[in-house]
Design an enzyme around this catalytic site. Structure first.
Site, PDB file in Angstrom:
ATOM      1  N   ILE A   1       0.845  -1.203   0.000  1.00 42.22           N
ATOM      2  CA  ILE A   1       0.000   0.000   0.000  1.00 42.22           C
ATOM      3  C   ILE A   1       0.875   1.247   0.000  1.00 42.22           C
ATOM      4  CG2 ILE A   1      -1.915   1.194   1.132  1.00 42.22           C
ATOM      5  CD1 ILE A   1      -2.631  -1.429   2.522  1.00 42.22           C
TER       6      ILE A   1
ATOM      7  N   ASP B   1      11.635   2.421   5.580  1.00 46.04           N
ATOM      8  CA  ASP B   1      11.222   1.022   5.446  1.00 46.04           C
ATOM      9  C   ASP B   1      12.437   0.128   5.709  1.00 46.04           C
ATOM     10  OD1 ASP B   1       8.752  -0.505   3.430  1.00 46.04           O
ATOM     11  OD2 ASP B   1      10.384  -1.578   4.433  1.00 46.04           O
TER      12      ASP B   1
ATOM     13  N   LEU C   1       3.200  -5.105  10.928  1.00 42.20           N
ATOM     14  CA  LEU C   1       2.972  -6.493  10.511  1.00 42.20           C
ATOM     15  C   LEU C   1       1.470  -6.670  10.348  1.00 42.20           C
ATOM     16  CD1 LEU C   1       5.473  -8.143  13.009  1.00 42.20           C
ATOM     17  CD2 LEU C   1       5.806  -7.791  10.547  1.00 42.20           C
ATOM     18  N   LYS C   2       1.047  -7.414   9.319  1.00 42.61           N
ATOM     19  CA  LYS C   2      -0.389  -7.387   9.000  1.00 42.61           C
ATOM     20  C   LYS C   2      -0.978  -8.742   8.641  1.00 42.61           C
ATOM     21  CE  LYS C   2      -0.389  -7.457   4.222  1.00 42.61           C
ATOM     22  NZ  LYS C   2      -1.422  -7.685   3.225  1.00 42.61           N
TER      23      LYS C   2
ATOM     24  N   ASN D   1       6.108  -4.984  17.596  1.00 41.68           N
ATOM     25  CA  ASN D   1       6.412  -4.247  16.359  1.00 41.68           C
ATOM     26  C   ASN D   1       5.378  -3.149  16.075  1.00 41.68           C
ATOM     27  OD1 ASN D   1       7.967  -4.286  13.618  1.00 41.68           O
ATOM     28  ND2 ASN D   1       5.818  -4.194  13.071  1.00 41.68           N
TER      29      ASN D   1
ATOM     30  N   SER E   1      -7.660  -0.674   9.987  1.00 38.53           N
ATOM     31  CA  SER E   1      -8.174  -1.841   9.264  1.00 38.53           C
ATOM     32  C   SER E   1      -9.620  -2.122   9.636  1.00 38.53           C
ATOM     33  CB  SER E   1      -7.315  -3.046   9.639  1.00 38.53           C
ATOM     34  OG  SER E   1      -7.970  -4.236   9.298  1.00 38.53           O
TER      35      SER E   1
ATOM     36  N   TYR F   1      -3.482  -9.205  15.474  1.00 39.16           N
ATOM     37  CA  TYR F   1      -3.269  -8.150  14.472  1.00 39.16           C
ATOM     38  C   TYR F   1      -4.367  -7.100  14.608  1.00 39.16           C
ATOM     39  CZ  TYR F   1      -4.128  -5.675  10.188  1.00 39.16           C
ATOM     40  OH  TYR F   1      -4.400  -4.675   9.286  1.00 39.16           O
TER      41      TYR F   1
ATOM     42  N   LYS G   1      -4.505  -2.896  15.918  1.00 43.78           N
ATOM     43  CA  LYS G   1      -5.104  -1.755  15.223  1.00 43.78           C
ATOM     44  C   LYS G   1      -6.110  -1.047  16.136  1.00 43.78           C
ATOM     45  CE  LYS G   1      -2.877  -2.074  11.362  1.00 43.78           C
ATOM     46  NZ  LYS G   1      -1.888  -1.026  10.970  1.00 43.78           N
TER      47      LYS G   1
ATOM     48  N   PHE H   1     -10.520  -1.827   3.983  1.00 47.02           N
ATOM     49  CA  PHE H   1     -11.132  -3.144   3.884  1.00 47.02           C
ATOM     50  C   PHE H   1     -10.083  -4.037   3.233  1.00 47.02           C
ATOM     51  CE2 PHE H   1     -15.199  -2.739   5.936  1.00 47.02           C
ATOM     52  CZ  PHE H   1     -15.030  -1.458   6.386  1.00 47.02           C
TER      53      PHE H   1
ATOM     54  N   VAL I   1      -9.290 -23.024  -0.098  1.00 48.36           N
ATOM     55  CA  VAL I   1     -10.338 -22.098   0.378  1.00 48.36           C
ATOM     56  C   VAL I   1     -10.562 -22.421   1.853  1.00 48.36           C
ATOM     57  CG1 VAL I   1     -12.780 -21.475   0.202  1.00 48.36           C
ATOM     58  CG2 VAL I   1     -11.424 -21.914  -1.885  1.00 48.36           C
TER      59      VAL I   1
ATOM     60  N   PRO J   1      -7.985 -19.794  11.669  1.00 51.86           N
ATOM     61  CA  PRO J   1      -8.232 -19.067  12.923  1.00 51.86           C
ATOM     62  C   PRO J   1      -8.098 -17.556  12.693  1.00 51.86           C
ATOM     63  CG  PRO J   1      -6.634 -20.837  13.262  1.00 51.86           C
ATOM     64  CD  PRO J   1      -6.862 -20.753  11.777  1.00 51.86           C
TER      65      PRO J   1
HETATM   66  C1  WQD Z   1      -9.502 -12.900   2.661  1.00 49.29           C
HETATM   67  C2  WQD Z   1     -10.399 -14.117   2.617  1.00 49.29           C
HETATM   68  C3  WQD Z   1      -9.586 -15.953   3.928  1.00 49.29           C
HETATM   69  C4  WQD Z   1      -6.108 -16.934   1.505  1.00 49.29           C
HETATM   70  C5  WQD Z   1      -6.850  -8.648   5.291  1.00 49.29           C
HETATM   71  C6  WQD Z   1      -5.432  -8.229   5.521  1.00 49.29           C
HETATM   72  C7  WQD Z   1      -5.309  -7.500   6.817  1.00 49.29           C
HETATM   73  C8  WQD Z   1      -6.373  -6.470   6.922  1.00 49.29           C
HETATM   74  C9  WQD Z   1      -7.736  -7.113   6.818  1.00 49.29           C
HETATM   75  C10 WQD Z   1      -5.825  -4.299   6.075  1.00 49.29           C
HETATM   76  C11 WQD Z   1     -10.529 -14.783   3.988  1.00 49.29           C
HETATM   77  C12 WQD Z   1      -9.663 -16.317   2.439  1.00 49.29           C
HETATM   78  C13 WQD Z   1      -7.261 -16.302   1.953  1.00 49.29           C
HETATM   79  C14 WQD Z   1      -6.176 -18.296   1.085  1.00 49.29           C
HETATM   80  C15 WQD Z   1      -8.523 -18.306   1.560  1.00 49.29           C
HETATM   81  N1  WQD Z   1      -6.260  -5.539   5.878  1.00 49.29           N
HETATM   82  N2  WQD Z   1      -8.438 -16.985   1.973  1.00 49.29           N
HETATM   83  N3  WQD Z   1      -7.385 -18.916   1.123  1.00 49.29           N
HETATM   84  O1  WQD Z   1      -7.902 -12.040   6.331  1.00 49.29           O
HETATM   85  O2  WQD Z   1      -9.533 -10.403   5.332  1.00 49.29           O
HETATM   86  O3  WQD Z   1      -7.192  -9.717   6.122  1.00 49.29           O
HETATM   87  O4  WQD Z   1      -7.775  -7.661   5.510  1.00 49.29           O
HETATM   88  O5  WQD Z   1      -5.401  -3.849   7.064  1.00 49.29           O
HETATM   89  O6  WQD Z   1      -4.045  -6.886   6.828  1.00 49.29           O
HETATM   90  O7  WQD Z   1      -4.633  -9.378   5.550  1.00 49.29           O
HETATM   91  O8  WQD Z   1      -7.537 -11.021   4.026  1.00 49.29           O
HETATM   92  O9  WQD Z   1      -6.748 -11.929   1.909  1.00 49.29           O
HETATM   93  O10 WQD Z   1      -5.950 -12.998   4.072  1.00 49.29           O
HETATM   94  O11 WQD Z   1      -8.301 -13.297   3.347  1.00 49.29           O
HETATM   95  O12 WQD Z   1      -9.613 -18.903   1.574  1.00 49.29           O
HETATM   96  O13 WQD Z   1      -5.161 -18.932   0.674  1.00 49.29           O
HETATM   97  O14 WQD Z   1      -9.803 -15.105   1.765  1.00 49.29           O
HETATM   98  O15 WQD Z   1     -10.025 -17.030   4.723  1.00 49.29           O
HETATM   99  O16 WQD Z   1     -11.841 -15.270   4.105  1.00 49.29           O
HETATM  100  P1  WQD Z   1      -8.135 -10.858   5.515  1.00 49.29           P
HETATM  101  P2  WQD Z   1      -7.032 -12.335   3.314  1.00 49.29           P
END
Ligand code: WQD
Length: 341
Positions: free
Chosen positions: A13, A32, A85-86, A101, A126, A151, A155, A180, A219, A298
Site C-alpha cells: 500500500i 522502510d 505487521l499485518k 512491532n 483496518s 493483528y 489496530k 477493507f 479455500v 483461525p
Molecule cells: C480474505 C479471505 C480468507 C487466503 C486482510 C489483511 C489485513 C487487513 C484485513 C488491512 C478470507 C480467504 C485467503 C487463502 C482463503 N487488511 N483466503 N485462502 O484475512 O480479510 O485480512 O484484511 O489492514 O491486513 O490481511 O484477508 O486476503 O488474508 O483473506 O480462503 O489462501 O480469503 O479465509 O476469508 P483478511 P485475506
C-alpha cells in the site's frame, strides 16, 4: 505542501500511495526496513514515476535512528504510517512479535512527531477493528466488537493510543483510515503486491496458483453462514485506496478535522465471497483455478463490508474499480513479475 514521510513506503500500500503522492506533486521520503518488502520496489516506483525517492532503512522500534530521520528532514509536514505487521493468521501464532512491532513502532513515531511538531498523521488502520460486526455494512460508528486476532487488536489499540496522544497534544491532527481488503496492482503492471515473505492474502495466492508458483489454493472453509458458505470481504483496488490517502492529506492541510481525529472506512461497499473472487479471476484470466475446500483459518471474520459514505463526503472520494479490475491488474502484474524475477 512540504515533504511527506511514508513509513512502510516499500510495502504494497505504501508504494502505490507514494506513486499517487508523486503524481499529485508531493515530495516524498520513505522509512522502510524491508521486513516485508523488496528493495526492488524503489526501482519499480522510479520506473513508473520517473523519480527515485529516498528510503531510510530504519526500524521504527529503533528510536534514535528514527529521530535522526526527522532531524535530517526538518521540512516534514505530514506522515502516512503504514509500517506494521499485518498477517492475520501469523499474528495468532506470534502475538508478542505483533504487539511489539506494531505498538512500539507507533509510540516512537508519535513521540518523534510531537517533538518535531509535525502536524499531520494518516494512520493505516483496518476493517478488522470491527470484528464480527452485528450489522452490515459497517459505518465508522459501528461499535467495535472483540478483535478476532492479535493483528486486529494492535489496530484497535493503535487507534486508542492516537486518540489519547492527540488529546494531550493539540498540535497534532489525524485521519484514521480503516482499509477493507486492498488488492490489485498499478495499471502499468510494473508494480504490485510483492510481499518479501510468502503471500497469505487471497488475491496474490490466487495469482501465484494460476501462474504455477503454488500447486493448489485452499479455500479456508465453506461452512460459514454466508450465501455460498465462504467468507465475505470488501475488496478495494489499491489505486482507489492510494487516491484516498492523498485526498486525506489534503483534507488535513485544508482544515483541522472537527475534534482533531476522523475515522474513515475505505471500501467499495460490496461484499464478495472467496468463491465469487475466484470466479472473477477465472472470468478475467479465462483459465480455471486449481483450488480445494479446506478447514477454516483461525482469526477469520465471517463477513465484513463498508459503508464508505463518510470518506466520499469528507474527501470527495469515489472508488472506481471493480473486483474484475482487481483481478485483471493483479494477473498482469503476476505475469510481468514472473518474467522479471
Ligand atoms: C480474505 C479471505 C480468507 C487466503 C486482510 C489483511 C489485513 C487487513 C484485513 C488491512 C478470507 C480467504 C485467503 C487463502 C482463503 N487488511 N483466503 N485462502 O484475512 O480479510 O485480512 O484484511 O489492514 O491486513 O490481511 O484477508 O486476503 O488474508 O483473506 O480462503 O489462501 O480469503 O479465509 O476469508 P483478511 P485475506
Amino acid at each position: 505542501m512540504g515533504k511527506i514521510l511514508v513509513t512502510g513506503g516499500c510495502g504494497y500500500i505504501g508504494s502505490h500511495t507514494i506513486l499517487d503522492l508523486l503524481s499529485k506533486g508531493y515530495t516524498v521520503i520513505s522509512v522502510d526496513n524491508f521486513s516485508n518488502a523488496e528493495p526492488a520496489t524503489l526501482d519499480r516506483i522510479a520506473a513508473v514515476a520517473g523519480v527515485h525517492i529516498p528510503n531510510y532503512d530504519v526500524d521504527l522500534c529503533d528510536y534514535p535512528r528514527l529521530k535522526a530521520v526527522f532531524e535530517e528532514n526538518p521540512d516534514i509536514s505530514g506522515v502516512i504510517h503504514f509500517a506494521a505487521l499485518k498477517n492475520v493468521g501469523e499474528s495468532v501464532e506470534q502475538p508478542i512479535r505483533y504487539y511489539h512491532n506494531n505498538l512500539q513502532g507507533l509510540l516512537h513515531l508519535l513521540q518523534v512527531m510531537v517533538e518535531h511538531q509535525v502536524p499531520r498523521l494518516i494512520f493505516s488502520s483496518s476493517c478488522s477493528v470491527y470484528g464480527n460486526a452485528e450489522h452490515l455494512p459497517v459505518t465508522e460508528n459501528t461499535p467495535l466488537q472483540e478483535a478476532e486476532s492479535p493483528y486486529a487488536r494492535t489496530k484497535q489499540m493503535g487507534e486508542q493510543i492516537i486518540s489519547d496522544v492527540l488529546h494531550s497534544h493539540p498540535s497534532l491532527n489525524c485521519i484514521i483510515l480503516r482499509y477493507f481488503n486492498p488488492a490489485g496492482a498499478h495499471e502499468s503492471a510494473l508494480i504490485g503486491e510483492a510481499p518479501f515473505n510468502k503471500a497469505s492474502n487471497l488475491v496474490p495466492v490466487i495469482t501465484e496458483t494460476a501462474i504455477g508458483k503454488r500447486e493448489q489454493m485452499v479455500v479456508f472453509g465453506n461452512d460459514y453462514d454466508t450465501r455460498d458458505g465462504t467468507c465475505v470481504r470488501d475488496y478495494i483496488h489499491i489505486m482507489d485506496l492510494a487516491d484516498a490517502h492523498t485526498r486525506a492529506l489534503r483534507f488535513l492541510a485544508d482544515q483541522t478535522p472537527e475534534g482533531k481525529i476522523e475515522y474513515l472506512n475505505l471500501g467499495i461497499g460490496q461484499g464478495v465471497s472467496v468463491l465469487e473472487a475466484i470466479e472473477a479471476f477465472e472470468k478475467v484470466s479465462t483459465q480455471p483455478l486449481n483450488y480445494r475446500i479446506g478447514p477454516r483459518r483461525p482469526g477469520d471474520v465471517v463477513a465484513v463490508y463498508a459503508d464508505y459514505s463518510k470518506a466520499a463526503r469528507l474527501l470527495d472520494w469515489q472508488p472506481k474499480r471493480t473486483i474484475e479490475d482487481i483481478m485483471r491488474s493483479a494477473w498482469l502484474w503476476e505475469q510481468n513479475r514472473s518474467k522479471t524475477s
